[in-house]
Design a protein around this motif. Structure first.
Motif, short mmCIF file in Angstrom:
data_model
loop_
_atom_site.label_atom_id
_atom_site.label_comp_id
_atom_site.label_asym_id
_atom_site.label_seq_id
_atom_site.Cartn_x
_atom_site.Cartn_y
_atom_site.Cartn_z
N UNK A 26 12.30 -13.98 -4.62
CA UNK A 26 13.45 -14.85 -4.39
C UNK A 26 13.60 -15.17 -2.91
N UNK A 27 14.13 -16.36 -2.63
CA UNK A 27 14.41 -16.76 -1.26
C UNK A 27 15.39 -15.77 -0.62
N UNK A 28 15.32 -15.56 0.72
CA UNK A 28 14.55 -16.32 1.69
C UNK A 28 13.11 -15.84 1.87
N UNK A 29 12.71 -14.81 1.12
CA UNK A 29 11.33 -14.35 1.20
C UNK A 29 10.41 -15.37 0.54
N UNK A 30 9.19 -15.54 1.07
CA UNK A 30 8.17 -16.22 0.29
C UNK A 30 7.75 -15.31 -0.87
N UNK A 31 6.99 -15.81 -1.81
CA UNK A 31 6.47 -14.95 -2.86
C UNK A 31 5.58 -13.89 -2.19
N UNK A 32 5.86 -12.62 -2.49
CA UNK A 32 5.30 -11.52 -1.71
C UNK A 32 4.82 -10.39 -2.60
N UNK A 33 3.68 -9.81 -2.25
CA UNK A 33 3.22 -8.56 -2.85
C UNK A 33 3.21 -7.49 -1.78
N UNK A 34 3.81 -6.34 -2.07
CA UNK A 34 3.79 -5.18 -1.18
C UNK A 34 2.99 -4.10 -1.88
N UNK A 35 2.00 -3.55 -1.21
CA UNK A 35 1.09 -2.61 -1.86
C UNK A 35 0.87 -1.39 -0.97
N UNK A 36 0.36 -0.33 -1.57
CA UNK A 36 0.11 0.91 -0.84
C UNK A 36 -1.17 0.78 -0.02
N UNK A 37 -1.06 0.98 1.29
CA UNK A 37 -2.20 0.82 2.19
C UNK A 37 -3.23 1.92 1.98
N UNK A 38 -4.50 1.55 2.16
CA UNK A 38 -5.56 2.55 2.16
C UNK A 38 -5.30 3.55 3.29
N UNK A 39 -5.54 4.81 3.03
CA UNK A 39 -5.29 5.85 4.03
C UNK A 39 -3.96 6.54 3.84
N UNK A 40 -3.10 5.98 2.98
CA UNK A 40 -1.81 6.60 2.73
C UNK A 40 -1.98 7.96 2.05
N UNK A 41 -2.91 8.04 1.11
CA UNK A 41 -3.11 9.30 0.40
C UNK A 41 -3.49 10.42 1.36
N UNK A 42 -4.36 10.10 2.32
CA UNK A 42 -4.76 11.12 3.30
C UNK A 42 -3.57 11.54 4.14
N UNK A 43 -2.71 10.58 4.49
CA UNK A 43 -1.51 10.91 5.26
C UNK A 43 -0.61 11.83 4.46
N UNK A 44 -0.44 11.56 3.17
CA UNK A 44 0.43 12.36 2.33
C UNK A 44 -0.18 13.70 1.95
N UNK A 45 -1.46 13.91 2.30
CA UNK A 45 -2.08 15.21 2.01
C UNK A 45 -1.48 16.33 2.85
#
Length: 325
Positions: free
Chosen positions: A222-241
């Motif tokens: 929905x506006x004012x955002x453009x159509x957007x996908x937010x995803x889990x970045x690579x390397x997050x799992x290692x950070x959460x280890x």
């Protein structure tokens, strides 16, 4: 199911961005028990400051606007690109017109916490925007600012990897690589685990944002955002280890040393010296020295990409990390 209809014009206008404000909101939801659970070490470290901020500031008013599935746009404005900073976001939040904020507050402050008299006083006040902005600024500096360089580096490295996939395989493969539940079918992006029907990108392209706090994939529709996908970045799992990096094979550490083993293991995607230094919290000079030695040993190569020099593992380096050499 959620489906984005994608045209050729949309592909030309699709782009990546980072959103400090969105990550702050996601972190606050997690600390409040409404978002992705934080690793125990992170929760233990951050929760005392979080609870103190709830007592000392108007943070509870900002939290009352957050729900597991989202929150108001004015506290997480759409980012302009990869260089977005918290200062940029904060300036946009503070500039929100009161009437626009009131409309979003009415739509989002519907839970029990919004009926707390102390919270209600803030949300109904004529300076609600500035009071919420001040609370979020305190939360940023006391909960996220110290970790942000490392988290930002993880997201930047992820973007470098995705851009490489676009160059080699195209947008369809790149989008599908964000999550196993995303598919590119018949000129559109389909996400089976999100609801929203079919939406047109209408030539505006797709905004794609990596995050270390999102659980899997989320979408803005929905506006004012453009159509957007937010995803889990690579390397997050290692950070959460809750480790400094991924587990280091004893043999690799014994062969090249602990610091160089960390660098080799971290280079599962091309990265620059500065990205590696920030994501591994190492001094840039030390990283550069270790990379030069690894390159001299034939374990790494480097190539220029725009203004950056990116390092990646050679087949020998891959074999050494994989234990097949």
């Amino acid at each position: 199911m959620l489906r984005f209809e994608v045209s050729v014009e949309d592909l030309l206008r699709s782009r990546f961005a980072l959103s400090p404000a969105l990550d702050l909101c996601l972190l606050l939801r997690s600390l409040a028990g409404h978002g992705r659970p934080l690793p125990q070490a992170w929760a233990t470290r951050l929760r005392p400051a979080f609870e103190r901020l709830r007592r000392e500031t108007e943070l509870d008013a900002a939290l009352a606007l957050q729900a597991p599935q989202g929150g108001p746009n004015f506290v997480a404005p759409p980012p302009r690109g990869l260089n977005q900073t918290w200062a940029d976001d904060l300036a946009t939040i503070r500039a929100t017109p009161l009437e626009a904020a009131r409309h979003e507050i009415a739509a989002n402050a519907t839970g029990p916490s919004a009926r707390d008299p102390r919270v209600r006083t803030v949300l109904d006040s004529p300076d609600a925007v500035s009071r919420i902005a001040e609370a979020m600024d305190r939360a940023w500096h006391e909960l996220l600012a110290a970790d942000w360089p490392q988290l930002r580096a993880i997201c930047e490295r992820d973007v470098v990897h995705r851009v490489g996939v676009i160059g080699e395989h195209g947008w369809a493969t790149t989008i599908e690589s964000l999550h196993p539940g995303i598919a590119w079918r018949a000129g559109g992006i389909e996400i089976g685990f999100l609801r929203g029907g079919t939406l047109q990108l209408a030539g505006d392209g797709l905004l794609v944002i990596p995050s270390v706090f999102v659980g899997h994939v989320a979408a803005h529709m929905e506006d004012p955002w453009p159509r957007t996908l937010i995803y889990s970045a690579r390397g997050t799992a290692a950070l959460w280890d809750e480790q400094e990096t991924r587990p280091q094979p004893d043999a690799l550490t014994a062969l090249v040393g602990r610091a160089r083993a960390r660098l080799l293991l971290a280079l599962d995607a091309p990265a620059s010296t500065s990205h590696l230094a920030r994501s591994l919290t190492m001094a840039p000079g030390a990283v550069g020295d270790h990379l030069a030695i690894l390159r001299g040993a034939g374990l790494l190569v480097r190539a220029r990409s725009g203004r950056s020099v990116l390092y990646r593992r050679t087949p020998l380096g891959e074999a050494l990390v994989g234990g097949t050499g």
